[in-house]
Design a protein around this motif. Structure first.
Motif, mmCIF file in Angstrom:
data_model
loop_
_atom_site.group_PDB
_atom_site.id
_atom_site.type_symbol
_atom_site.label_atom_id
_atom_site.label_comp_id
_atom_site.label_asym_id
_atom_site.label_seq_id
_atom_site.Cartn_x
_atom_site.Cartn_y
_atom_site.Cartn_z
ATOM 1 N N SER A 149 3.364 6.176 -5.379
ATOM 2 C CA SER A 149 3.268 6.356 -6.837
ATOM 3 C C SER A 149 2.063 7.227 -7.194
ATOM 4 O O SER A 149 2.140 8.042 -8.118
ATOM 5 N N ARG A 150 0.960 7.071 -6.468
ATOM 6 C CA ARG A 150 -0.198 7.946 -6.700
ATOM 7 C C ARG A 150 0.157 9.387 -6.342
ATOM 8 O O ARG A 150 -0.226 10.317 -7.045
ATOM 9 N N SER A 196 2.176 1.950 -3.551
ATOM 10 C CA SER A 196 1.129 2.437 -4.456
ATOM 11 C C SER A 196 0.677 3.839 -4.052
ATOM 12 O O SER A 196 0.380 4.662 -4.916
ATOM 13 N N ASP A 201 0.811 -1.207 0.000
ATOM 14 C CA ASP A 201 0.000 0.000 0.000
ATOM 15 C C ASP A 201 0.849 1.263 0.000
ATOM 16 O O ASP A 201 0.495 2.249 -0.638
ATOM 17 N N ASP A 214 -7.215 5.616 3.045
ATOM 18 C CA ASP A 214 -6.445 6.630 2.321
ATOM 19 C C ASP A 214 -5.778 7.613 3.267
ATOM 20 O O ASP A 214 -4.639 8.033 3.042
#
Length: 163
Positions: free
Chosen positions: A8-9, A5, A2, A134
């Motif tokens: 990268s987001r 990712s 997580d 998030d």
């Protein structure tokens, strides 16, 4: 996982701010260059005292040692002012950049949660769980921490060259 990712987001979210990232990085680099200038200025002062009319500044067209010291004093003040200005600029620019990216992330999440398909039951995840996941990802990688890390990557090589 997580974290990778999420990072990268975050890099993807930063694309619209590339120009501001470059300006903030330029301010950081300029600040560090000015930060390492005082030892050179001290060396120039010693050069003026020892070599007088044969000093580096005399080679620049200022033959009188008294005038050289005045020019060096003015240069020193400009370096100190410039260092302070660029330090303030990079701090404000990196802070605002982190806040803008966090704001964009929150707005995108809010838009995602207001998706009509979610209301119709097509999305299986609980919105509260998604927001919490998030937010945890942002806290784990720390949007501000990532920006600070980028800043340090720009600055660290400059600091090591001074030592």
């Amino acid at each position: 996982g997580d974290d990778a990712s999420a990072l990268s987001r975050l890099i993807g979210y930063a694309r619209p701010w590339r120009g501001r990232i470059r300006i903030a990085a330029a301010c950081s680099i300029t600040n560090k260059v000015l930060d390492i200038a005082p030892p050179a200025l001290i060396g120039m002062a010693v050069d003026i005292v020892v070599k007088r009319e044969d000093s580096l500044m005399a080679g620049w067209g200022i033959p009188d040692p008294a005038d050289q010291l005045v020019a060096l004093a003015i240069l020193t003040v400009l370096v100190w002012v410039g260092e302070s200005v660029f330090e303030y600029a990079y701090a404000v620019l990196w802070r605002n950049l982190a806040q803008d990216i966090q704001h964009a992330l929150r707005l995108e999440r809010a838009d995602h949660l207001q998706d009509p398909r979610r209301v119709l039951g097509h999305c299986k995840a609980d919105p509260v769980v998604e927001i919490a996941r998030d937010e945890r990802a942002c806290d784990v990688i720390g949007v501000s921490s990532v920006i600070n890390t980028c800043h340090q990557l720009v600055i660290s090589p400059c600091n090591q060259s001074v030592q």
